[in-house]
Design a protein around this motif. Structure first.
Motif, mmCIF file in Angstrom:
data_model
loop_
_atom_site.group_PDB
_atom_site.id
_atom_site.type_symbol
_atom_site.label_atom_id
_atom_site.label_comp_id
_atom_site.label_asym_id
_atom_site.label_seq_id
_atom_site.Cartn_x
_atom_site.Cartn_y
_atom_site.Cartn_z
ATOM 1 N N ASP A 82 0.866 -1.183 0.000
ATOM 2 C CA ASP A 82 0.000 0.000 0.000
ATOM 3 C C ASP A 82 0.906 1.238 0.000
ATOM 4 O O ASP A 82 1.395 1.670 1.049
ATOM 5 N N VAL A 83 1.110 1.791 -1.177
ATOM 6 C CA VAL A 83 2.057 2.902 -1.324
ATOM 7 C C VAL A 83 1.600 4.133 -0.543
ATOM 8 O O VAL A 83 2.408 4.815 0.099
ATOM 9 N N ALA A 84 0.299 4.435 -0.584
ATOM 10 C CA ALA A 84 -0.200 5.611 0.132
ATOM 11 C C ALA A 84 -0.004 5.462 1.635
ATOM 12 O O ALA A 84 0.383 6.416 2.323
ATOM 13 N N ALA A 85 -0.239 4.264 2.160
ATOM 14 C CA ALA A 85 -0.051 4.030 3.597
ATOM 15 C C ALA A 85 1.426 4.131 3.965
ATOM 16 O O ALA A 85 1.769 4.602 5.053
ATOM 17 N N MET A 86 2.312 3.699 3.058
ATOM 18 C CA MET A 86 3.748 3.876 3.298
ATOM 19 C C MET A 86 4.083 5.359 3.387
ATOM 20 O O MET A 86 4.878 5.783 4.234
ATOM 21 N N ALA A 87 3.458 6.153 2.518
ATOM 22 C CA ALA A 87 3.708 7.597 2.529
ATOM 23 C C ALA A 87 3.252 8.213 3.841
ATOM 24 O O ALA A 87 3.949 9.062 4.422
ATOM 25 N N TRP A 88 2.080 7.815 4.323
ATOM 26 C CA TRP A 88 1.575 8.365 5.587
ATOM 27 C C TRP A 88 2.517 8.016 6.749
ATOM 28 O O TRP A 88 2.775 8.857 7.625
ATOM 29 N N ALA A 89 3.040 6.785 6.758
ATOM 30 C CA ALA A 89 3.964 6.392 7.833
ATOM 31 C C ALA A 89 5.229 7.236 7.780
ATOM 32 O O ALA A 89 5.734 7.701 8.815
ATOM 33 N N LEU A 90 5.756 7.471 6.572
ATOM 34 C CA LEU A 90 6.948 8.302 6.432
ATOM 35 C C LEU A 90 6.667 9.742 6.840
ATOM 36 O O LEU A 90 7.533 10.409 7.420
ATOM 37 N N TRP A 91 5.464 10.230 6.527
ATOM 38 C CA TRP A 91 5.082 11.582 6.976
ATOM 39 C C TRP A 91 5.126 11.665 8.494
ATOM 40 O O TRP A 91 5.655 12.630 9.062
ATOM 41 N N SER A 92 4.588 10.658 9.162
ATOM 42 C CA SER A 92 4.598 10.644 10.628
ATOM 43 C C SER A 92 6.033 10.611 11.153
ATOM 44 O O SER A 92 6.389 11.350 12.080
ATOM 45 N N GLY A 93 6.867 9.770 10.534
ATOM 46 C CA GLY A 93 8.268 9.697 10.956
ATOM 47 C C GLY A 93 9.012 10.990 10.717
ATOM 48 O O GLY A 93 9.819 11.423 11.547
ATOM 49 N N GLY A 94 8.747 11.640 9.593
ATOM 50 C CA GLY A 94 9.394 12.919 9.309
ATOM 51 C C GLY A 94 8.956 14.015 10.255
ATOM 52 O O GLY A 94 9.758 14.851 10.681
ATOM 53 N N THR A 95 7.674 14.008 10.604
ATOM 54 C CA THR A 95 7.157 15.001 11.552
ATOM 55 C C THR A 95 7.771 14.790 12.928
ATOM 56 O O THR A 95 8.120 15.761 13.622
ATOM 57 N N LEU A 96 7.920 13.537 13.322
ATOM 58 C CA LEU A 96 8.570 13.223 14.599
ATOM 59 C C LEU A 96 10.027 13.683 14.584
ATOM 60 O O LEU A 96 10.519 14.251 15.567
#
Length: 350
Positions: A82-96
């Protein structure tokens, strides 16, 4: 023009959660759904519920748990292809990473998230990731590089009628104007953000807008009473949603307001409170800004000049390493205000 604010990071079975849901409630619901998804072998649902868990931990200041959660969400999304879900996880990691002061890592993760969001056809996560890149640059003081991106994202959010993202962009642009000394422009933007957030029932965005208004009312108008009232109103929203980071910044701003009013002992107490809160959530930017306010408050109450000089010199080094240009300039202004310029600081610290 704008509908009710929504939280796109609450996905799958958690879409019923509100943007104003208490973070402790989000964490409990997310953890329950995550466990069920893992037991059922539903990788996609595990990725989506894990994202909510990661964001709840991050906003509660629980850095280690947030780090584990976004990485687990990414792995589950990858297993589900799920590419979009991978993107959301990376967004969360980048925000952290940005919250922790790891700006190069934040830019890398958010850039990857934006690319995957575009590849996966999810314009929301792409927008959130670009916004994260813009905010990272703004926090570092690189206004020229990210000002245009803020304006672009504001236009896109207005066009789609996304209240929450419009409020975010307005507040970011307002903060850059405030830091550049354009108080009237900043006030108007914060005021618009507050109005949109209130109409869209976005309590988080509303609290940040009120904080911005309080800052300008204090520094431009010298109206301490009104500034403190605005901060008290914002604090109610922070406490209702358990917004640890926003609450700490609220306390730090209350210290700023009191310092400007010459109420140094009261300001010191607020800076000490905020410092403890930032240290608990391992937030280096907030910690450094609280230390700066604390050093200035103590200096105004007769602290030894050598101690103040040493503290400011250390802070300058910390902010230089973190890469916070605007905050580094604030230390230089504090040194000048207290008659402890860089040369004087070295001499006084000997």
């Amino acid at each position: 023009m704008y509908g009710k604010a929504f939280a796109p990071e609450y996905q799958g079975a958690l879409t019923t959660l509100s943007v104003n849901s208490s973070l402790t409630d989000v964490l409990a619901a997310g953890a329950e759904q995550l466990k069920a998804a893992e037991q059922a072998g539903e990788h996609g649902e595990a990725a989506r519920s894990g994202l909510a868990v990661a964001e709840a931990h991050r906003r509660l200041g629980q850095v280690r748990e947030a780090d584990d959660a976004w990485k687990a969400s990414y792995r589950a999304a990858r297993d589900a292809d799920d590419v979009a879900a991978m993107a959301w996880a990376l967004w969360s990691g980048g925000t952290l990473a940005r919250q922790r002061g790891a700006f190069p890592l934040a830019r890398r993760l958010l850039g990857l998230a934006a690319d995957l969001g575009e590849h996966g056809g999810d314009i929301v996560v792409r927008g959130y990731s670009l916004a994260g890149l813009a905010e990272t640059g703004r926090i570092q003081g690189d206004y020229e590089a990210v000002g245009r991106l803020h304006e672009q994202l504001l236009a896109e959010a207005r066009r789609r009628g996304e209240a929450r993202h419009t409020v975010w962009a307005l507040e970011g642009i307002a903060q850059m104007h405030r830091n550049s000394g354009a108080y009237d422009t900043a006030f108007a933007l914060f005021e618009e953000a507050a109005e949109i957030a209130a109409g869209a029932d976005d309590r988080r965005g509303h609290a940040w807008a009120l904080r911005g208004l309080a800052d300008i009312v204090s520094v431009r108008d010298g109206d301490t009473g009104r500034a403190l009232a605005l901060l008290s109103e914002a604090e109610e929203g922070c406490r209702a949603m358990k917004l640890s980071g926003a609450l700490a910044y609220n306390h730090k701003m209350r210290g700023n307001v009191l310092y400007r009013a010459g109420r140094y002992a009261e300001a010191q107490g607020l800076y000490e409170l905020a410092l403890g809160e930032f240290r608990a959530m391992k937030e280096p930017r907030g910690e450094a800004l609280s230390r700066l306010g604390l050093a200035k408050s103590r200096a105004r109450q007769g602290q030894d000049r050598a101690e103040t000089a040493a503290e400011l010199a250390d802070l300058a080094g910390v902010l230089e390493r973190i890469g916070l240009r605007h905050a580094r300039e604030m230390v230089a202004r504090a040194q000048a205000e207290l008659g402890l310029g860089p040369a004087a600081s070295v001499e006084a610290a000997r």
